[in-house]
Design an enzyme around this catalytic site. Structure first.
Site, PDB file in Angstrom:
ATOM      1  N   TYR A  42       0.795  -1.241   0.000  1.00 37.72           N
ATOM      2  CA  TYR A  42       0.000   0.000   0.000  1.00 37.72           C
ATOM      3  C   TYR A  42       0.826   1.290   0.000  1.00 37.72           C
ATOM      4  O   TYR A  42       0.503   2.231  -0.730  1.00 37.72           O
ATOM      5  CB  TYR A  42      -1.025  -0.023   1.150  1.00 37.72           C
ATOM      6  N   GLU A  62      -8.881  -6.958   4.131  1.00 34.13           N
ATOM      7  CA  GLU A  62      -8.120  -8.039   3.478  1.00 34.13           C
ATOM      8  C   GLU A  62      -7.453  -8.930   4.531  1.00 34.13           C
ATOM      9  O   GLU A  62      -7.448 -10.151   4.398  1.00 34.13           O
ATOM     10  CB  GLU A  62      -7.094  -7.437   2.498  1.00 34.13           C
ATOM     11  N   PHE A  92     -16.334 -10.198 -14.480  1.00 35.00           N
ATOM     12  CA  PHE A  92     -15.400  -9.997 -15.596  1.00 35.00           C
ATOM     13  C   PHE A  92     -14.191 -10.904 -15.420  1.00 35.00           C
ATOM     14  O   PHE A  92     -13.708 -11.061 -14.310  1.00 35.00           O
ATOM     15  CB  PHE A  92     -14.884  -8.553 -15.616  1.00 35.00           C
TER      16      PHE A  92
HETATM   17  C1  LIG Z   1     -11.861 -13.610 -11.839  1.00 31.72           C
HETATM   18  C2  LIG Z   1     -11.251 -14.195 -13.094  1.00 31.72           C
HETATM   19  C3  LIG Z   1     -11.554 -15.490 -13.463  1.00 31.72           C
HETATM   20  C4  LIG Z   1     -11.028 -16.021 -14.634  1.00 31.72           C
HETATM   21  N1  LIG Z   1     -11.360 -17.300 -14.993  1.00 31.72           N
HETATM   22  C5  LIG Z   1     -10.876 -17.822 -16.136  1.00 31.72           C
HETATM   23  C6  LIG Z   1     -11.236 -19.160 -16.547  1.00 31.72           C
HETATM   24  O1  LIG Z   1     -12.015 -19.849 -15.870  1.00 31.72           O
HETATM   25  N2  LIG Z   1     -10.694 -19.636 -17.694  1.00 31.72           N
HETATM   26  C7  LIG Z   1      -9.846 -18.890 -18.485  1.00 31.72           C
HETATM   27  O2  LIG Z   1      -9.387 -19.378 -19.516  1.00 31.72           O
HETATM   28  N3  LIG Z   1      -9.503 -17.615 -18.116  1.00 31.72           N
HETATM   29  C8  LIG Z   1      -9.983 -17.079 -16.967  1.00 31.72           C
HETATM   30  N4  LIG Z   1      -9.610 -15.820 -16.583  1.00 31.72           N
HETATM   31  C9  LIG Z   1      -8.630 -15.073 -17.415  1.00 31.72           C
HETATM   32  C10 LIG Z   1      -7.210 -15.462 -16.988  1.00 31.72           C
HETATM   33  O3  LIG Z   1      -6.933 -14.947 -15.699  1.00 31.72           O
HETATM   34  C11 LIG Z   1      -6.141 -14.896 -17.920  1.00 31.72           C
HETATM   35  O4  LIG Z   1      -6.331 -13.517 -18.059  1.00 31.72           O
HETATM   36  C12 LIG Z   1      -6.169 -15.570 -19.282  1.00 31.72           C
HETATM   37  O5  LIG Z   1      -5.887 -16.953 -19.156  1.00 31.72           O
HETATM   38  C13 LIG Z   1      -5.149 -14.938 -20.217  1.00 31.72           C
HETATM   39  O6  LIG Z   1      -3.905 -14.992 -19.598  1.00 31.72           O
HETATM   40  P1  LIG Z   1      -2.560 -15.241 -20.432  1.00 31.72           P
HETATM   41  O7  LIG Z   1      -1.411 -15.059 -19.508  1.00 31.72           O
HETATM   42  O8  LIG Z   1      -2.654 -16.491 -21.225  1.00 31.72           O
HETATM   43  O9  LIG Z   1      -2.626 -14.060 -21.457  1.00 31.72           O
HETATM   44  P2  LIG Z   1      -1.855 -12.669 -21.342  1.00 31.72           P
HETATM   45  O10 LIG Z   1      -0.392 -12.882 -21.477  1.00 31.72           O
HETATM   46  O11 LIG Z   1      -2.351 -11.950 -20.159  1.00 31.72           O
HETATM   47  O12 LIG Z   1      -2.392 -11.998 -22.681  1.00 31.72           O
HETATM   48  C14 LIG Z   1      -3.796 -11.853 -22.948  1.00 31.72           C
HETATM   49  C15 LIG Z   1      -3.946 -11.236 -24.328  1.00 31.72           C
HETATM   50  O13 LIG Z   1      -3.375  -9.932 -24.331  1.00 31.72           O
HETATM   51  C16 LIG Z   1      -2.334  -9.857 -25.276  1.00 31.72           C
HETATM   52  N5  LIG Z   1      -1.218  -9.082 -24.621  1.00 31.72           N
HETATM   53  C17 LIG Z   1      -0.422  -9.500 -23.635  1.00 31.72           C
HETATM   54  N6  LIG Z   1       0.445  -8.528 -23.267  1.00 31.72           N
HETATM   55  C18 LIG Z   1       0.168  -7.483 -24.045  1.00 31.72           C
HETATM   56  C19 LIG Z   1       0.718  -6.186 -24.162  1.00 31.72           C
HETATM   57  N7  LIG Z   1       1.711  -5.758 -23.373  1.00 31.72           N
HETATM   58  N8  LIG Z   1       0.187  -5.376 -25.109  1.00 31.72           N
HETATM   59  C20 LIG Z   1      -0.832  -5.771 -25.905  1.00 31.72           C
HETATM   60  N9  LIG Z   1      -1.391  -6.996 -25.834  1.00 31.72           N
HETATM   61  C21 LIG Z   1      -0.906  -7.832 -24.928  1.00 31.72           C
HETATM   62  C22 LIG Z   1      -1.920 -11.294 -25.560  1.00 31.72           C
HETATM   63  O14 LIG Z   1      -1.412 -11.461 -26.862  1.00 31.72           O
HETATM   64  C23 LIG Z   1      -3.222 -12.026 -25.404  1.00 31.72           C
HETATM   65  O15 LIG Z   1      -3.991 -11.987 -26.577  1.00 31.72           O
HETATM   66  C24 LIG Z   1     -10.143 -15.256 -15.428  1.00 31.72           C
HETATM   67  C25 LIG Z   1      -9.800 -13.963 -15.022  1.00 31.72           C
HETATM   68  C26 LIG Z   1     -10.346 -13.437 -13.872  1.00 31.72           C
HETATM   69  C27 LIG Z   1      -9.973 -12.041 -13.458  1.00 31.72           C
HETATM   70  C1  HEM Z   2      -6.473   2.414  -1.822  1.00 29.04           C
HETATM   71  C2  HEM Z   2      -5.803   1.690  -2.668  1.00 29.04           C
HETATM   72  C3  HEM Z   2      -6.381   0.866  -3.801  1.00 29.04           C
HETATM   73  C4  HEM Z   2      -7.535   1.005  -4.519  1.00 29.04           C
HETATM   74  C5  HEM Z   2      -8.625   2.065  -4.416  1.00 29.04           C
HETATM   75  C6  HEM Z   2      -7.557  -0.074  -5.478  1.00 29.04           C
HETATM   76  C7  HEM Z   2      -8.581  -0.289  -6.394  1.00 29.04           C
HETATM   77  C8  HEM Z   2      -8.636  -1.354  -7.267  1.00 29.04           C
HETATM   78  C9  HEM Z   2      -9.713  -1.600  -8.197  1.00 29.04           C
HETATM   79  C10 HEM Z   2     -10.953  -0.729  -8.360  1.00 29.04           C
HETATM   80  C11 HEM Z   2      -9.424  -2.735  -8.855  1.00 29.04           C
HETATM   81  C12 HEM Z   2     -10.261  -3.406  -9.947  1.00 29.04           C
HETATM   82  C13 HEM Z   2     -11.217  -4.380  -9.305  1.00 29.04           C
HETATM   83  C14 HEM Z   2     -11.976  -5.203 -10.342  1.00 29.04           C
HETATM   84  O1  HEM Z   2     -11.420  -5.469 -11.402  1.00 29.04           O
HETATM   85  O2  HEM Z   2     -13.105  -5.569 -10.062  1.00 29.04           O
HETATM   86  C15 HEM Z   2      -8.157  -3.222  -8.354  1.00 29.04           C
HETATM   87  C16 HEM Z   2      -7.530  -4.349  -8.811  1.00 29.04           C
HETATM   88  C17 HEM Z   2      -6.217  -4.632  -8.540  1.00 29.04           C
HETATM   89  N1  HEM Z   2      -5.423  -3.999  -7.613  1.00 29.04           N
HETATM   90 FE1  HEM Z   2      -5.948  -2.467  -6.415  1.00 29.04          FE
HETATM   91  N2  HEM Z   2      -6.422  -0.824  -5.319  1.00 29.04           N
HETATM   92  C18 HEM Z   2      -5.675  -0.285  -4.312  1.00 29.04           C
HETATM   93  C19 HEM Z   2      -4.460  -0.736  -3.847  1.00 29.04           C
HETATM   94  C20 HEM Z   2      -3.696  -1.700  -4.466  1.00 29.04           C
HETATM   95  C21 HEM Z   2      -2.352  -2.081  -4.102  1.00 29.04           C
HETATM   96  C22 HEM Z   2      -1.586  -1.509  -2.922  1.00 29.04           C
HETATM   97  C23 HEM Z   2      -1.945  -3.028  -5.006  1.00 29.04           C
HETATM   98  C24 HEM Z   2      -0.604  -3.704  -5.107  1.00 29.04           C
HETATM   99  C25 HEM Z   2       0.505  -3.046  -5.308  1.00 29.04           C
HETATM  100  C26 HEM Z   2      -3.071  -3.269  -5.912  1.00 29.04           C
HETATM  101  C27 HEM Z   2      -3.078  -4.195  -6.930  1.00 29.04           C
HETATM  102  C28 HEM Z   2      -4.175  -4.538  -7.677  1.00 29.04           C
HETATM  103  C29 HEM Z   2      -4.167  -5.595  -8.687  1.00 29.04           C
HETATM  104  C30 HEM Z   2      -2.958  -6.449  -9.081  1.00 29.04           C
HETATM  105  C31 HEM Z   2      -5.450  -5.660  -9.223  1.00 29.04           C
HETATM  106  C32 HEM Z   2      -5.949  -6.581 -10.342  1.00 29.04           C
HETATM  107  C33 HEM Z   2      -5.427  -6.007 -11.627  1.00 29.04           C
HETATM  108  C34 HEM Z   2      -5.883  -6.709 -12.879  1.00 29.04           C
HETATM  109  O3  HEM Z   2      -6.945  -7.351 -12.907  1.00 29.04           O
HETATM  110  O4  HEM Z   2      -5.131  -6.590 -13.845  1.00 29.04           O
HETATM  111  N3  HEM Z   2      -4.100  -2.457  -5.560  1.00 29.04           N
HETATM  112  N4  HEM Z   2      -7.702  -2.371  -7.378  1.00 29.04           N
END
Ligand SMILES: Cc1cc2nc3c(=O)[nH]c(=O)nc-3n(C[C@H](O)[C@H](O)[C@H](O)COP(=O)(O)OP(=O)(O)OC[C@H]3O[C@@H](n4cnc5c(N)ncnc54)[C@H](O)[C@@H]3O)c2cc1C
Ligand code: HEM
Length: 393
Positions: A95, A138, A385
């Site tokens: 944080y 948390e 999502f």
């Molecule tokens: C709550 C939750 C539940 C989920 N459940 C599932 C599930 O049940 N099954 C499932 O398959 N997935 C699920 N996902 C999605 C999963 O977490 C991954 O995001 C997914 O598998 C893609 O990850 P990856 O590392 O393979 O792709 P990533 O490496 O994250 O890439 C995803 C896409 O973005 C592109 N990309 C990557 N980096 C960049 C960049 N820097 N610039 C531009 N484009 C880029 C890649 O080419 C690819 O097309 C869930 C996600 C969440 C948040």
């Molecule tokens: C007051 C402080 C913070 C607020 C208001 C905040 C808010 C949020 C919100 C709104 C999301 C998206 C939730 C969703 O997708 O439904 C999120 C996701 C996330 N947060 Fe925070 N956050 C805080 C602090 C932090 C800290 C300290 C970290 C770690 C350094 C962090 C790491 C992340 C990560 C990794 C995700 C998921 C990102 C993703 O899906 O790509 N957050 N947070």
């Protein structure tokens, strides 16, 4: 406690943050990810690139600032943030890093004239208050997950005990703990966090549990994403017998107890949490309408399993919609996009129902609109999502 003056300053900066919020947060991320490599593994680069993650955080900060006088008005936003954080193991020590970068970004983006020392001090106090709320909530979830039967804290080693191809794109993985101990129960709809080391770099991802966790195993089902780091690694490298680090299940998109008709609507790999929900619902008497949309039959996972359930459980009705007919796969009930008319035909007549849906963003936006137009109460229409939350309108 925030002073009256701090609250007033924070609230007065909301319009400025609303107009420049994304620039601020993008700036903040760039600074944080380049100067603090220790937090890099926590953030998904693809979510950064699409802008969804900066937007979600900007939205969180703005909502907070807007409701600083009545934090109870934030509704389920705080619960969503906490669940995401817990699933990725965000810890108290992270944080101050976010706080420092956020305040520097405010100062740099707004410039000295607007971001006076008073404004920065008020935001520091406000951030501190929000951080304390999140850290406290948390911590209590981490404690609960550690103390519950089968629970643990942080990463735990699991072994892949089975790997099953479910469609041309989706493969399931079954995990059991390496220590052979019990595992934490999960609510249908929850997801686990996964920690991977790829080419020497740590990354974290979430995957929904695609089955009830009642046999001492967790199952996830992963879609291969073109260019995706984790999904391609799992599909190509993670074989039976391999070990993997998992965080405890988390998430608030869970099936609530109710005897109203249940409607589960999914698109593509969005099917995964609805499978666990379906399994749970079939242990009760409630009618279930399971609606699944896929590009075509070759990428339609779990069709045989659901067809089998429908034969054994008369309370289950299932409907499949394919965007295209590949001429090879078993036929769908409908070819084309899921229209409002089609959804109306597949919903139970009783509109006082509980709907849960998940899929690509455009699909979810359409489903949300259709359900509303068809008279399903908005509060009973829930979605998740597979990435950062964003607006569906
Ligand atoms: C709550 C939750 C539940 C989920 N459940 C599932 C599930 O049940 N099954 C499932 O398959 N997935 C699920 N996902 C999605 C999963 O977490 C991954 O995001 C997914 O598998 C893609 O990850 P990856 O590392 O393979 O792709 P990533 O490496 O994250 O890439 C995803 C896409 O973005 C592109 N990309 C990557 N980096 C960049 C960049 N820097 N610039 C531009 N484009 C880029 C890649 O080419 C690819 O097309 C869930 C996600 C969440 C948040
Ligand atoms: C007051 C402080 C913070 C607020 C208001 C905040 C808010 C949020 C919100 C709104 C999301 C998206 C939730 C969703 O997708 O439904 C999120 C996701 C996330 N947060 Fe925070 N956050 C805080 C602090 C932090 C800290 C300290 C970290 C770690 C350094 C962090 C790491 C992340 C990560 C990794 C995700 C998921 C990102 C993703 O899906 O790509 N957050 N947070």
């Amino acid at each position: 406690m925030l002073s009256v003056q701090d609250r007033a300053i924070v609230k007065s900066t909301v319009p400025l943050l609303e107009s420049g919020g994304e620039a601020l947060i993008t700036h903040f991320y760039r600074m944080m990810l380049s100067e603090y490599p220790e937090v890099r593994p926590l953030f998904n680069q693809a979510h950064q690139a699409s802008g969804d993650q900066p937007r979600a955080l900007a939205n969180g900060v703005l909502m907070y600032a807007r409701h600083i006088d009545q934090l109870d008005q934030l509704g389920d936003l705080v619960a969503k943030i906490i669940n995401k954080h817990v699933a990725l193991q965000i810890l108290p020590e992270h944080y101050p890093i976010v706080g420092k970068c956020l305040l520097r970004a405010i100062a740099e983006v707004l410039g000295e004239e607007i971001a006076t020392p008073e404004v920065i001090a008020a935001w520091a106090a406000a951030y501190g208050q929000l951080a304390d709320i999140l850290i406290g909530a948390e911590k209590s979830i981490y404690d609960q997950k550690e103390q519950a039967p089968g629970g643990w804290r942080g990463a735990r080693e699991f072994i892949v005990v089975a790997k099953v191809e479910e469609s041309a794109e989706i493969t399931s993985f079954y995990f059991e703990p390496a220590d052979k101990g019990p595992i934490l129960a999960a609510e249908p709809g929850q997801y686990i966090g996964m920690k991977l080391i790829l080419d020497g770099e740590e990354i974290r991802r979430n995957y929904s549990l695609s089955a009830l966790a009642n046999k001492g195993q967790y199952r996830i089902s992963v879609k291969r994403e073109t260019g995706g780091r984790a999904s391609n690694h799992l599909h190509d490298q993670l074989q039976v017998g391999a070990s993997i680090q998992l965080f405890p299940p988390s998430g608030e998109f869970t099936l609530s107890a109710s005897d109203k008709p249940l409607v589960l609507i999914s698109g593509g790999v969005g099917i995964t949490p609805t499978l666990a929900m379906l399994e749970a619902a079939l242990q009760t008497e409630r009618p279930v309408h399971f609606i699944h949309c896929a590009r075509n039959g070759s990428v339609h996972a779990f069709r045989d399993w659901i067809d089998g359930l429908a034969e054994r459980h008369p309370q289950l009705k299932r409907f499949y919609c394919y965007a295209e007919d590949d001429g090879v796969s078993p036929a769908a009930h409908k070819v084309g996009m899921l229209s409002q008319e089609q959804l109306a035909a597949w919903l139970p007549e009783e509109r006082d129902l509980d709907a849960y849906f998940l899929g690509p963003k455009g699909f979810m936006a359409a489903v949300k609109r259709h359900l509303k137009a068809l008279g399903v109460p908005e509060k009973q229409s829930r979605y998740e999502f597979f990435g950062p939350a964003s607006a569906l309108e």
